[in-house]
Design an enzyme around this catalytic site. Structure first.
Site, short mmCIF file in Angstrom:
data_model
loop_
_atom_site.label_atom_id
_atom_site.label_comp_id
_atom_site.label_asym_id
_atom_site.label_seq_id
_atom_site.Cartn_x
_atom_site.Cartn_y
_atom_site.Cartn_z
N GLU A 173 0.84 -1.21 0.00
CA GLU A 173 0.00 0.00 0.00
C GLU A 173 0.87 1.25 0.00
OE1 GLU A 173 -3.62 0.38 1.26
OE2 GLU A 173 -4.02 -1.62 2.06
N GLY A 174 1.91 1.24 -0.76
CA GLY A 174 2.86 2.36 -0.79
C GLY A 174 3.92 2.11 0.25
#
Lengths: 450, 630
Positions: free
Chosen positions: B434-435
């Site tokens: 997620e990043g």
């Protein structure tokens, strides 16, 4: 110390070549018979220094000019000794034999200084100039403990200067050839000249600087260059490219074939290198602008010179440069640019003001054993497999004259070699220095003659 | 001479003060304006962004968001069966060992409605708010594989439909997705494209009749990729721009596996979350009807960004849930094992580990529920910055805590007999997906700097031109800071929102915020827009901001609990909150000192040099200590 070196320089070429030797001999006679009126300070010093020498051989020759013949004879003898012993083969074994012969001939080692000088000169001929054990063996020729100062007066003055100078000279030659002394050398020096003599100082200086310089080159060259021309080309190309991603391709290995008509055809070696970045650059190259194959350019590796060719283009004129516009929809996670009207403050701008000369891109490099257009064309068509754009781009060959072949280390063929600087095939960097010195000495001795 | 200087100095201080007061009045005016808009249009202020200006928007974070009694009852009614299910029916060890979630477990999850937590009730989901989603996340996180499977399904997989889908699309897909009959996946990453949209290679070309897109390309590391029936896929499409030029832009598509042409690769063998399915998904001339485009054609970039930004906040509560469980398990061991006639729990170094774990869990919870509460407020809210901060803080805190818990058990923790090694492996992914935390730090710092830069540009420009008024105002401000004038941002005092027991910590936060504002200003002055390339500076800016937000959350939460008299609030307030705030205060001060010009503490140049030399050779370049030169 300095004067002593001058003297040596004067002497050394004399021993080297026969013709020069004659000249020196005459000079020496001249020096001895005439008052130093028109002679340079160098020779004057050297002469005064000679008076200080303690060696019996020299003082004798100086005292009685007629003994000059004898001294020369003795010099020739040592040269001859090497020549005679090594008439057929000049190897380490024969060199060692000469040294052994000298050591066993006379228990007093009479004339060992002259012998060592002569041996130092001959080392290159025998190919032992980089062999530490041979240097140690030569050092071993010196009689032990005789030259070690025993009281403070001896220690204060230059004790046995000629012998010390000879020892220093030996170490200097080691230094020139990059031979690092070892513990044996140290022990020998201590035995011969004592803990504080000039040779010991020289030894200490070498041991101070050599380790520091040993790894100073960030791009070390192997001591022994690969003999196979393919490996050599690989080494050279990766050395120039300095990009860990670049890939070396052997487009053609050298071989010879006999055609149906009975002619022998040799296929030259072609080795090329290209990095992914270069491929990308080439792919983006405007097909209307030509690319150039240029060369040969020399590359020196120790005592070998090899040649390479490059594929390049002219730099883009400023009006054709396209900068990719900033795409705000590029990064999913964070902005790649800030939309601000503020630039870096001058106080935080650490960049240098460098005048960048815009050079054209280099797309690939190659080495070949035959630098003609046909061979290089073969390279270009080989490159075309991975760089399809080369099929569309006009390719111009800008080749300079001069044989430019990739020579293996093993086949020194002077007939082919175009050698810039007039250096000889077998010359090393260290020797070049000596050659220069020789050239400097020539006019000097000439002047002395007049 | 010295006296003269002193006189001058005192004069300038006065001058600065007068300027300051006038400026403060200006500032007050500036602030009141948006306040009014706040009241009329709902929320459009951003707490974290305002911190970059040295402002503390106390209306945003104080008081701590609450849920009503009915909602609390509702959530508790959901939580109890889920807790029971995870305690009894989920065999995490087996899931990890077999690298597969058994079908009966999946069915159980579906029956509990956990596949449609945030899907509105009209489409058959639970229709829970962000706060409630966070609460459930605490329990789901007890098994990493299940948590990731569910998150890939609903936090990103079907989020595109929820955010930007049309009514028809929602009606068609959401009911089956919410019931768990269909599983969703999110297909963005490609072999050559992680966070770079420009290198997305998957192409969607419109067929001749204009009714279907043909999808070609392959996506990697797709969670649930092996069995997902509905996928949100991003691909390039040709779009005619406003100027009539054809351009490649990204579009989002809903792709059913049933469309054909979809193949999944072998599941990846991973370090952790082994039970979740991650594999490559390839599309070969997969026909997608035109009506399956999410949002508009060419608008996929925004969709992707929104999905990614909205999915992160729950990681805070998930991390906290995991740590709370770990504390229980580890404390039991520490209380029973004896060494040298003492319990482990009597040793200072073991005690410290528990304090660290408790504090981390406390801060994570505070941040997560504050952010969730902010997101649940009516009106359009952009909490992506806050959510990113929660993710960075909790993933790193979680990693430290799991490792500390394992350490308490020593060698036992390292064996497979205990679940610690599995937790350690599972929670490592939190720092990556997620990043990655590095990328999120860039996002946090740059978003804030962009906002602050807009505000400060005029002032900085005037200062650079040498405007006497602005420069002397700055000087006055600096002098004021130098003489330690405490800055009052209104957290304490008559209009205070923080409980007096926390006044010291609140003062520390205020001091940090003011200092941070001037640090940001000087950074913008020094680097301007080139600050994008100063990643080490951005990292510190992000770290400071995360700490400031964490301090705010902790203060807000503790003030509430002490005011309404929650159980153990003294433990919470006096110990945890004050300890954390003091700790964070000193860390922030250190980082801000590093950010000063010519600071001795700043080693960035050397760090960059070391890295450059190593990377040039792509290896460790020091000689071996045993090497010799002669």
């Amino acid at each position: 110390m300095n004067c002593a070196r001058c003297l040596l320089r004067l002497q050394s070429p004399g021993i080297l070549a026969a013709s020069v030797r004659a000249a020196v001999r005459r000079t020496a006679q001249h020096q001895l018979s005439t008052v130093p009126s028109g002679i340079t300070p160098h020779t004057t010093y050297s002469q005064t220094l000679r008076h200080f020498h303690g060696s019996t051989a020299l003082s004798k020759s100086q005292a009685v000019p007629t003994d000059q013949e004898e001294k020369d004879k003795s010099l020739i003898t040592y040269d001859d000794l090497f020549e005679r012993v090594a008439r057929e083969t000049k190897t380490k074994a024969t060199f060692n034999r000469v040294v052994d012969v000298f050591c066993n001939r006379d228990i007093r080692r009479r004339g060992h200084v002259e012998f060592i000088y002569a041996a130092l000169k001959k080392m290159t001929e025998f190919g032992v100039e980089k062999d530490l054990t041979v240097y140690n063996k030569l050092l071993d020729v010196f009689p032990k403990e005789v030259f070690v100062p025993r009281n403070f007066i001896q220690r204060m003055f230059n004790h046995y200067p000629r012998q010390q100078e000879c020892g220093v000279q030996l170490l200097e030659q080691m230094e020139n050839y990059g031979v690092m002394p070892n513990m044996d050398t140290k022990v020998l020096i201590v035995q011969i000249f004592g803990e504080k003599g000039h040779p010991m100082r020289k030894f200490q200086r070498i041991m101070y600087w050599f380790p520091k310089f040993k790894n100073a080159n960030p791009f070390p060259i192997p001591r022994q260059l690969p003999e196979d021309p393919v490996d050599l080309a690989r080494l050279c190309l990766t050395r120039i490219a300095n990009d860990l991603d670049s890939k070396v391709t052997v487009h053609q290995t050298p071989c010879s074939d006999i055609t149906e008509s009975g002619e022998e055809v040799t296929y030259p070696l072609i080795v090329g290198i290209q990095s992914p970045d270069q491929m990308e650059l080439l792919a983006r190259h405007n097909p209307e602008r030509p690319v150039f194959v240029e060369g040969p350019f020399p590359l020196w590796l120790r005592k070998n010179c090899v040649y390479y060719y490059i594929l390049r283009a002219d730099p883009l004129p400023p009006d054709q440069k396209v900068e990719l516009p900033y795409d705000p929809e590029r990064s999913f996670y964070f902005p790649l640019q800030l939309d601000l009207d503020l630039d870096r403050d001058l106080g935080d701008d650490d960049s240098f003001d460098v005048d960048d000369v815009d050079e054209g891109p280099v797309f690939a490099m190659c080495m070949t054993s035959q630098g003609n257009q046909a061979t290089l064309n073969q390279w270009i068509s080989g490159l075309q497999e991975n760089n399809p754009v080369l099929g569309l781009v006009p390719t111009l060959f800008r080749l300079e004259a001069g044989p430019a072949e990739l020579l293996g280390v093993s086949d020194p063929d002077p007939g082919h070699g175009y050698r810039p600087g007039g250096a000889e095939e077998t010359q090393t960097g260290a020797e070049t220095e000596i050659v220069v010195e020789e050239e400097e000495v020539h006019p000097l001795s000439q002047r002395g003659k007049q | 001479m010295n006296i003269n200087r002193l006189m001058l100095l005192s004069k300038s201080v006065k001058f600065g003060k007068s300027l300051l007061t006038s400026n403060a009045r200006h500032a007050a005016e500036e602030v009141t304006l948006p306040h009014r808009t706040f009241k009329t249009y709902g929320r459009n202020l951003a707490y974290a962004k305002d911190l970059f200006l040295g402002k503390l928007n106390k209306a945003e974070c104080f008081p701590y968001p609450e849920i009503s009694n009915e909602e609390l009852e509702e959530i508790n009614s959901f939580v109890a069966p889920v807790e029971k299910f995870f305690a009894e029916d989920v065999d995490s060890k087996r899931i990890d060992h077999e690298a597969k979630i058994p079908p009966e477990t999946l069915n159980g999850l579906k029956e509990l409605g956990l596949f449609g937590i945030q899907v509105p009730e009209e489409y058959g989901g639970l229709g829970l708010s962000n706060t409630m989603y966070a609460r459930l996340g605490e329990i789901i996180s007890l098994d990493g594989s299940i948590a990731v499977t569910l998150a890939a399904h609903q936090a990103i997989g079907l989020k595109g439909l929820l955010i930007a889908g049309s009514e028809e699309q929602k009606a068609k897909y959401l009911p089956k997705l919410a019931s768990g009959e269909h599983v969703a996946a999110f297909c963005l990453t490609e072999p050559g494209s992680g966070s770079d949209a420009a290198s997305i290679q998957t192409k969607a070309s419109l067929s001749e009749d204009g009714k279907t897109y043909l999808l070609n390309g392959s996506k990697i590391w797709i969670s649930n990729g092996g069995f997902a029936d509905v996928m949100t896929v991003f691909a390039r499409t040709e779009v005619v721009g406003e100027d009539g030029v054809k351009k490649d832009k990204i579009s989002a598509f809903i792709v059913e596996r049933a469309f054909g042409g979809v193949t999944s690769g072998k599941p990846e063998d991973k370090l952790g979350i082994r039970g979740s399915n991650t594999c490559e998904v390839s599309f070969d001339n997969c026909p997608v009807p035109v009506e399956n485009v999410i949002g508009e054609v060419g608008g996929g970039f925004k969709v992707a960004m929104n999905i990614l930004n909205s999915g992160r906040f729950s990681m805070g509560s998930a991390g906290a849930g995991m740590i709370k469980k770990l504390i229980e398990m580890t404390a039991e061991y520490a209380g029973s094992r004896r060494q040298f006639g003492k319990h482990l729990s009597e040793f200072g170094m073991i005690q410290e580990k528990f304090a660290v774990m408790a504090q981390n869990a406390f801060v994570m919870e505070s941040m997560a529920y504050l952010t969730a509460g902010m997101m649940d407020r009516p009106g359009l809210s952009d909490c992506s910055l806050e959510a990113a901060m929660v993710k960075v803080f909790s993933s790193e805190g979680g990693w430290v805590c799991v490792s500390e818990a394992l350490q308490v058990l020593g060698g036992l923790g390292y064996t497979k007999n205990y679940p610690y090694e599995r937790y350690l492996r599972d929670c490592r992914i939190l720092l990556i997906f997620e990043g990655t935390n590095e990328i999120l730090r860039m996002y946090i710092a740059l978003t804030g700097l962009q906002y602050a830069g807009k505000v400060f540009t005029d002032k900085i420009k005037k200062m650079k031109k040498g405007n006497v008024g602005v420069v002397s105002e700055m000087l006055g401000k600096r002098l004021g800071e130098m003489f330690g004038r405490s800055r009052d941002l209104g957290l304490t005092g008559t209009d205070g929102v923080v409980h007096p027991a926390l006044a010291d910590s609140a003062k520390k936060l205020e001091q940090n915020v003011v200092h941070f504002g001037s640090t940001v200003e000087s950074l913008l002055y020094r680097y301007g827009k080139t600050i994008v390339d100063e990643q080490l500076i951005l990292k510190r800016v992000a770290d400071i901001l995360i700490n400031l937000y964490a301090m705010t959350a902790v203060l807000s939460r503790s003030s509430r609990s002490i005011s309404i008299g929650l159980r153990n609030h003294d433990h919470e307030v006096v110990l945890l909150a004050n300890t954390f705030c003091t700790d964070a205060f000193f860390k922030n001060n250190y980082w801000m000192t590093q950010l000063q010009k010519n600071s001795l503490e700043n080693q960035d140049e050397n760090i960059k040099k070391i890295a450059r030399q190593v990377l040039e050779k792509r290896s460790y370049i020091c000689s071996h200590p045993l090497d010799r030169t002669f």
